[in-house]
Design a protein around this motif. Structure first.
Motif, PDB file in Angstrom:
ATOM      1  N   ILE A 114       0.834  -1.206   0.000  1.00 19.62           N
ATOM      2  CA  ILE A 114       0.000   0.000   0.000  1.00 19.62           C
ATOM      3  C   ILE A 114       0.868   1.256   0.000  1.00 19.62           C
ATOM      4  O   ILE A 114       0.686   2.163  -0.810  1.00 19.62           O
ATOM      5  N   GLY A 115       1.872   1.267   0.905  1.00 22.12           N
ATOM      6  CA  GLY A 115       2.723   2.451   1.037  1.00 22.12           C
ATOM      7  C   GLY A 115       3.453   2.779  -0.251  1.00 22.12           C
ATOM      8  O   GLY A 115       3.487   3.931  -0.685  1.00 22.12           O
ATOM      9  N   MET A 116       4.029   1.747  -0.892  1.00 17.70           N
ATOM     10  CA  MET A 116       4.763   2.010  -2.124  1.00 17.70           C
ATOM     11  C   MET A 116       3.828   2.397  -3.253  1.00 17.70           C
ATOM     12  O   MET A 116       4.184   3.183  -4.121  1.00 17.70           O
ATOM     13  N   GLY A 117       2.604   1.830  -3.241  1.00 18.94           N
ATOM     14  CA  GLY A 117       1.628   2.243  -4.248  1.00 18.94           C
ATOM     15  C   GLY A 117       1.344   3.730  -4.140  1.00 18.94           C
ATOM     16  O   GLY A 117       1.417   4.473  -5.123  1.00 18.94           O
ATOM     17  N   VAL A 118       1.078   4.176  -2.904  1.00 22.54           N
ATOM     18  CA  VAL A 118       0.774   5.594  -2.670  1.00 22.54           C
ATOM     19  C   VAL A 118       1.984   6.459  -3.024  1.00 22.54           C
ATOM     20  O   VAL A 118       1.872   7.452  -3.760  1.00 22.54           O
ATOM     21  N   LEU A 119       3.177   6.062  -2.520  1.00 17.30           N
ATOM     22  CA  LEU A 119       4.378   6.863  -2.768  1.00 17.30           C
ATOM     23  C   LEU A 119       4.686   6.944  -4.262  1.00 17.30           C
ATOM     24  O   LEU A 119       5.079   7.987  -4.774  1.00 17.30           O
ATOM     25  N   PHE A 142       7.191   9.085  -6.723  1.00 23.56           N
ATOM     26  CA  PHE A 142       8.269   8.559  -7.569  1.00 23.56           C
ATOM     27  C   PHE A 142       7.929   8.600  -9.056  1.00 23.56           C
ATOM     28  O   PHE A 142       8.760   9.019  -9.864  1.00 23.56           O
ATOM     29  N   LEU A 143       6.712   8.173  -9.441  1.00 25.01           N
ATOM     30  CA  LEU A 143       6.374   8.215 -10.863  1.00 25.01           C
ATOM     31  C   LEU A 143       6.384   9.641 -11.406  1.00 25.01           C
ATOM     32  O   LEU A 143       6.949   9.877 -12.476  1.00 25.01           O
ATOM     33  N   ALA A 156      -2.533   2.590 -13.736  1.00 26.14           N
ATOM     34  CA  ALA A 156      -2.252   1.299 -14.369  1.00 26.14           C
ATOM     35  C   ALA A 156      -0.907   0.755 -13.897  1.00 26.14           C
ATOM     36  O   ALA A 156      -0.784  -0.432 -13.561  1.00 26.14           O
ATOM     37  N   THR A 157       0.128   1.640 -13.848  1.00 29.74           N
ATOM     38  CA  THR A 157       1.447   1.186 -13.418  1.00 29.74           C
ATOM     39  C   THR A 157       1.399   0.679 -11.984  1.00 29.74           C
ATOM     40  O   THR A 157       1.990  -0.350 -11.659  1.00 29.74           O
ATOM     41  N   VAL A 158       0.661   1.423 -11.138  1.00 23.14           N
ATOM     42  CA  VAL A 158       0.620   1.035  -9.725  1.00 23.14           C
ATOM     43  C   VAL A 158      -0.118  -0.282  -9.542  1.00 23.14           C
ATOM     44  O   VAL A 158       0.357  -1.201  -8.882  1.00 23.14           O
ATOM     45  N   THR A 172       2.129  -2.648  -7.154  1.00 21.46           N
ATOM     46  CA  THR A 172       1.525  -3.356  -6.026  1.00 21.46           C
ATOM     47  C   THR A 172       1.729  -4.874  -6.108  1.00 21.46           C
ATOM     48  O   THR A 172       2.193  -5.476  -5.138  1.00 21.46           O
ATOM     49  N   PRO A 173       1.426  -5.513  -7.263  1.00 21.13           N
ATOM     50  CA  PRO A 173       1.709  -6.955  -7.335  1.00 21.13           C
ATOM     51  C   PRO A 173       3.182  -7.261  -7.059  1.00 21.13           C
ATOM     52  O   PRO A 173       3.502  -8.215  -6.339  1.00 21.13           O
ATOM     53  N   PHE A 174       4.078  -6.413  -7.618  1.00 22.30           N
ATOM     54  CA  PHE A 174       5.505  -6.638  -7.400  1.00 22.30           C
ATOM     55  C   PHE A 174       5.840  -6.631  -5.913  1.00 22.30           C
ATOM     56  O   PHE A 174       6.544  -7.514  -5.419  1.00 22.30           O
ATOM     57  N   ASN A 175       5.329  -5.637  -5.179  1.00 27.00           N
ATOM     58  CA  ASN A 175       5.666  -5.547  -3.764  1.00 27.00           C
ATOM     59  C   ASN A 175       5.071  -6.692  -2.956  1.00 27.00           C
ATOM     60  O   ASN A 175       5.674  -7.146  -1.984  1.00 27.00           O
ATOM     61  N   ILE A 176       3.869  -7.162  -3.376  1.00 24.00           N
ATOM     62  CA  ILE A 176       3.294  -8.314  -2.671  1.00 24.00           C
ATOM     63  C   ILE A 176       4.183  -9.543  -2.906  1.00 24.00           C
ATOM     64  O   ILE A 176       4.543 -10.249  -1.956  1.00 24.00           O
TER      65      ILE A 176
END
Lengths: 191, 264
Positions: free
Chosen positions: A120-125, A130-131, A151-153, A158-162
């Protein structure tokens, strides 16, 4: 008292070194987002967090990224900052849960919470920081459009971080079961 | 493992090598900011001249510098083509496969990829001409003001230098362990993620145990030699701002001044 402080410093330094070495052994998981790479450099930070405090884990995460930048030639400072944020979001919950409740079960809960907080945090950030920064550096306005960012998030970050949280978490759990007595003995020698 | 370049530093005695690391860090920091201000042919020309001038002054072979940039070439080319296709400004220059290429797109593509290239070129100059230990010393000095708010600057710098010292050692050790495992049939390089995960644990266990041994030995050795923290500690390598550093700052200030003159 003094000597245990120095020993703590040298141990954190060596753990950061391991983290840097592990950072070199990275690999992508999502073919479409090859720039998102997994490595096991969060494992030494977790060990530091278990041995000492969550702050020690944050120190290892910070040192790791600074050293990686210096060592590889400062090509991508934004990537280092985002790796640092992801590391903190993952490592701090895991070590806090462990210190609060102890035992393997607390680690499993911690890893689940850490993975969620990182995703969640990286998605928001990424969406808000960052993007947009990357799109400003490369001057690609399309990259900062809300639909593209979304779309990128949702499809990439998000899948990547999970996946990253689960993989790193599982490796760490296996390692912890093997090193448990050793870690607890070391821990006892510092207190 | 062999394809990892261990550090980027190229030994030398050029003017850039001899500059104080603090000078290099500060100049590069401001260059990274000011590169975004270029917006005309003349201002880009000035920055290209400055960057290549620095690159030549390092007396490092250009092929070597270019080799260090290989990972970013792809990104630069990608940015160029993305702009070429996406931008719709100016006149149509020509069409490829019935796809129109605009003059504005060409200008946009060239200027953005050029900016990207200059950024990477100049920042790589720091790690090419400065040893990691010098960079650490410089960071320690530059962060000195933070001591006032009880930020442990000395401790961080100490950890950084210890860590840097052991990166080659632990890289070697990792290679040794992974070879020992490979000779017993473990495959680190390929296979599905599950197998990679299983392969990494037997690599990590000896790495952690030996790193702790090293940390304990090091702490004991430092203690035996009378290490007492940062207070009153003298340095083997003193950093000194000399006249060449002042001239560099002045020269850089002139370049930035000219940059603003040549902006469109």
């Amino acid at each position: 008292m003094k000597s245990s402080k120095l020993l703590k410093l040298t141990i954190l330094a060596l753990l950061s070194t391991i983290a840097v070495v592990l950072m070199f052994l990275n690999f992508p998981v999502l073919p479409a987002y090859a720039y998102l790479k997994i490595d096991f450099s969060d494992v030494p930070a977790l060990i530091a967090g278990l041995l000492f405090t969550p702050v020690a884990a944050v120190v290892v995460e910070g040192l790791k990224n600074v050293l990686y930048l210096i060592f590889t030639g400062a090509g991508d400072p934004v990537g280092a900052v985002s790796n640092f944020c992801a590391g903190i979001l993952f490592v701090v919950p895991v070590t806090m849960f462990y210190h609060k409740f102890k035992g393997v079960n607390s680690l499993i809960t911690g890893i689940i919470v850490g993975t969620i907080s990182m995703a969640i945090g990286m998605g928001v950030l990424n969406y808000f920081v960052f993007l947009p920064v990357y799109s400003a550096i490369m001057d690609i306005e399309a990259m900062a459009l809300p639909t593209v960012k979304w779309a990128t998030v949702t499809a990439g970050i998000t899948p990547f971080n999970i996946i990253k949280g689960v993989i790193v978490g599982v490796v760490f759990l296996v390692l912890f079961t093997k090193l448990r007595t050793w870690i607890e003995r070391k821990r006892a020698s510092f207190i | 493992m062999n394809n990892i370049i261990i550090g980027q530093y190229v030994p030398g005695n050029s003017i850039i090598h001899r500059l104080d690391p603090r000078t290099k860090i500060i100049v590069i920091f401001f260059f990274v900011i000011f590169v975004f201000f270029a917006n005309s042919v003349a201002s880009y020309g000035l920055l290209v001249l400055f960057s290549f001038g620095c690159a030549f002054a390092t007396r490092i072979k250009l092929e070597y510098i270019a080799k260090g940039l290989t990972p970013v070439w792809l990104l630069i080319v990608f940015t160029f083509f993305l702009h070429l296709i996406m931008t719709r400004e100016g006149d149509v220059l020509f069409t490829i496969f019935s796809f129109p290429i605009y003059s504005g797109a060409l200008i946009q593509g060239i200027s953005i990829s050029l900016r990207f290239f200059l950024l990477i070129l100049v920042t790589s100059m720091l790690t090419l001409t400065t040893t990691p230990i010098e960079i650490t010393d410089a960071i320690e000095r530059l962060l000195q003001p933070l001591k006032k708010i009880k930020f442990p600057v000395h401790e961080l710098a100490l950890m950084m230098s210890i860590s840097l010292r052991f990166i080659p050692t632990l890289l070697q050790e990792t290679e040794k362990i992974s070879k020992a495992q490979a000779s017993r049939g473990v495959d680190f390089k390929s296979g599905p993620i599950k197998e990679r995960m299983q392969a990494i644990v037997p690599l990590l266990v000896p790495l952690f145990v030996s790193a702790f041994k090293r940390a304990e030995d090091l702490a004991m050795a430092m203690e035996a030699r009378g290490y007492q923290g940062g207070e009153g500690r003298t340095k083997l390598r003193e950093l000194k701002i000399e006249s060449r550093d002042r001239w560099t700052f002045l020269f850089f200030a002139v370049v930035i001044f000219c940059l603003f003159l040549t902006r469109a």
